[in-house]
Design an enzyme around this catalytic site. Sequence first.
Site, short mmCIF file in Angstrom:
data_model
loop_
_atom_site.label_atom_id
_atom_site.label_comp_id
_atom_site.label_asym_id
_atom_site.label_seq_id
_atom_site.Cartn_x
_atom_site.Cartn_y
_atom_site.Cartn_z
N GLN A 17 69.46 111.53 47.53
CA GLN A 17 69.27 111.99 48.93
C GLN A 17 67.69 112.64 49.30
O GLN A 17 67.43 112.26 50.62
CB GLN A 17 70.05 113.43 49.24
N ARG A 38 67.53 98.28 42.28
CA ARG A 38 67.59 97.53 40.93
C ARG A 38 68.70 96.24 41.35
O ARG A 38 69.82 96.71 41.71
CB ARG A 38 68.31 98.40 39.86
N ASN A 96 61.37 109.22 44.23
CA ASN A 96 61.86 110.27 43.80
C ASN A 96 62.60 110.10 42.30
O ASN A 96 63.88 110.63 41.99
CB ASN A 96 62.65 111.26 44.72
N PHE A 97 61.94 109.31 41.45
CA PHE A 97 62.77 108.88 40.08
C PHE A 97 62.60 110.42 39.15
O PHE A 97 61.72 111.14 39.61
CB PHE A 97 61.89 107.99 39.63
N LYS A 136 65.24 117.15 35.21
CA LYS A 136 65.95 116.20 36.55
C LYS A 136 66.49 117.33 37.25
O LYS A 136 67.13 118.36 36.73
CB LYS A 136 66.90 115.31 35.79
N GLU A 139 70.15 118.91 44.08
CA GLU A 139 70.28 119.89 45.22
C GLU A 139 70.51 121.58 44.86
O GLU A 139 69.73 122.43 45.22
CB GLU A 139 71.11 119.52 46.37
N ASP A 168 67.33 118.87 48.97
CA ASP A 168 66.98 117.42 49.01
C ASP A 168 66.47 117.30 50.42
O ASP A 168 65.49 116.67 50.52
CB ASP A 168 68.54 116.76 48.97
N GLY A 247 65.95 138.70 61.01
CA GLY A 247 64.81 139.28 61.47
C GLY A 247 65.11 140.74 62.10
O GLY A 247 65.93 141.28 61.32
N GLY A 248 64.20 141.12 63.18
CA GLY A 248 64.42 142.43 63.32
C GLY A 248 65.54 143.09 64.24
O GLY A 248 65.65 144.08 64.80
N GLN A 249 66.27 142.10 65.01
CA GLN A 249 67.40 142.25 65.50
C GLN A 249 68.79 142.10 65.13
O GLN A 249 68.91 141.11 64.55
CB GLN A 249 67.31 141.14 66.75
N1 CAO Z 1 64.21 98.10 38.35
C1 CAO Z 1 64.00 98.67 37.06
N2 CAO Z 1 64.15 100.05 36.57
C2 CAO Z 1 64.62 100.63 37.65
C3 CAO Z 1 64.53 100.49 39.02
C4 CAO Z 1 64.28 99.08 39.38
N3 CAO Z 1 64.32 98.77 40.71
N4 CAO Z 1 64.66 101.65 39.88
C5 CAO Z 1 65.16 102.59 39.03
N5 CAO Z 1 65.06 102.21 37.73
C6 CAO Z 1 65.01 102.86 36.56
C7 CAO Z 1 63.87 103.77 36.16
O1 CAO Z 1 62.63 103.31 35.95
C8 CAO Z 1 64.83 104.90 35.08
O2 CAO Z 1 64.40 104.17 33.74
P1 CAO Z 1 63.80 105.07 32.78
O3 CAO Z 1 64.88 106.26 32.57
O4 CAO Z 1 63.68 103.90 31.61
O5 CAO Z 1 62.44 105.49 33.03
C9 CAO Z 1 65.98 104.82 35.65
O6 CAO Z 1 66.16 103.63 36.51
C10 CAO Z 1 66.78 105.82 36.39
O7 CAO Z 1 65.96 106.74 36.91
P2 CAO Z 1 66.27 108.17 37.11
O8 CAO Z 1 65.85 109.04 35.88
O9 CAO Z 1 65.43 108.59 38.10
O10 CAO Z 1 67.62 108.43 37.56
P3 CAO Z 1 68.84 109.30 37.14
O11 CAO Z 1 70.04 108.91 37.89
O12 CAO Z 1 68.88 109.69 35.63
O13 CAO Z 1 68.39 110.78 37.77
C11 CAO Z 1 67.58 112.44 39.52
C12 CAO Z 1 68.65 111.16 38.97
C13 CAO Z 1 67.84 112.40 40.85
C14 CAO Z 1 68.19 113.67 38.90
C15 CAO Z 1 66.24 112.21 39.04
O14 CAO Z 1 65.94 111.04 39.61
C16 CAO Z 1 65.48 113.39 39.61
O15 CAO Z 1 65.51 114.27 38.85
N6 CAO Z 1 64.50 112.83 40.76
C17 CAO Z 1 63.68 113.75 41.22
C18 CAO Z 1 64.13 115.05 41.76
C19 CAO Z 1 65.14 114.69 42.91
O16 CAO Z 1 64.63 113.80 43.87
N7 CAO Z 1 66.32 115.06 43.00
C20 CAO Z 1 67.11 114.98 44.08
C21 CAO Z 1 68.20 113.76 44.03
S1 CAO Z 1 69.06 114.08 45.29
O17 CAO Z 1 70.23 115.33 44.87
#
Ligand code: CAO
Length: 416
Positions: A17, A38, A96-97, A136, A139, A168, A247-249
Amino acid sequence: MGKALEGVKILDMTHVQSGPTCTQLLAWFGADVIKVERPGVGDATRGQLRDIPDVDSLYFTMLNHNKRSVTLNTKADKGKEIFVKLIKECDVMVENFAPGALDRMGFSWERIQEINPRMIYASIKGFGPGEFEDCKVYENVAQCAGGSASTTGMRDGVPIVTGAQIGDSGTGLHLALGIVTALFHREKSGRGQRVECAMQDGVLNLCRVKLRDQQRLQHGPLKEYSQHGEGIPFGDATPRAGNDSGGGQPGRILKCKGWETDPDAYTYFITQAAVWKNVCDVIGKPEWKEHADYAKPEARLTRLNEIFGVIEDWTMTKTKFEVMEICNPLNIPVGPILSMKEIAADRSLRKTGTVVEVDHPERGPYLSVGNPIKLSDSPADVERSPLLGEHTDEILRDVLGMNEDEIVAAKAEGAV
Ligand code: CAO
């Protein structure tokens, strides 16, 4: 006239998100947003909270309007090669990985700068540098770590997370501002830069009035909090203040006609000092206008429960819309508690394009929220979200100049 961000190419590596909210805003302003996903997998939200089998979820469709989707395995050799070409072609890269994921792919900020010194590289993480930088974050974690949860809810109840996705979508909004600011700066410097926004920081920015109150506490009670009037001493941290106005109201949520069966038959009612006399007339208490216990805002602060009790006796005789109709002409600020059902049917929101009906080839028509920011010369028409890899061929051909043989070879290698 072209759209405000026409000609800006965004390499969109976002998912879930927070990041998609940011790139959707940029797409509405006219940027060409190329969403990299991917192969065979795509953004996880395509399959989350599905309401129709095998069809992109509303979670995905409502966060990815006006974008193009290319599938690309950025971990495969051929995929990396194509990714480098995309970095060269684009102005902004947004991701936002989880912390370190892009570095692990081989694309650190240093490497990206080498490939394209004009690139603006924007990231969202849960936390900034420090103790929690590797976590990681979703929200509700951000709402808790950013100070929102501890200051939301009833004084004697548990901390509460809000329905508004301030962690988010709120951080996505902050990041979008960082990106357009960096684009503006690039006009002068000729160079890109790194833009980072942590979700904890974004939430705290939205909670700044609560950090204000934390510091005010050192100099005495927070007199506008109902708690003060109730004679309950403050602790050493900003407390939860129920529906007290920030606020103040002084303001409260009050029952309206029908509250016994309708969970949204409520109004927000603000006792704005400037229109206090109007409030007294409306609720049938003209004697409060000059009475020493009620006439001045300071005197009222210790009597807010009694005052709002009397106002509620009046609001319970009216619907939330009747309260609005009666109070608005008298400049008394009130607001009906609108349900999502009522918002979906609201004619004004439809007219302004804030609520729009969008057609999707697989799910048919659905409602979405359009761009809440209106530009007079850059209107945002909401277009449906792309299917997974819908634009892969078109992007490889038109953006990267690859020929048919090269595209077929990339597909055969599983790179796209
Ligand atoms: N080709 C190949 N690999 C890909 C790819 C692509 N096109 N797109 C993503 N990947 C891979 C990534 O490289 C990652 O691999 P590694 O773990 O081996 O490095 C893997 O897919 C998964 O990525 P991720 O760890 O970001 O995904 P997740 O589902 O485990 O975690 C989240 C999700 C949101 C918790 C994490 O991305 C995060 O903390 N993001 C930052 C904070 C954020 O934005 N949070 C809000 C999310 S909305 O509530």
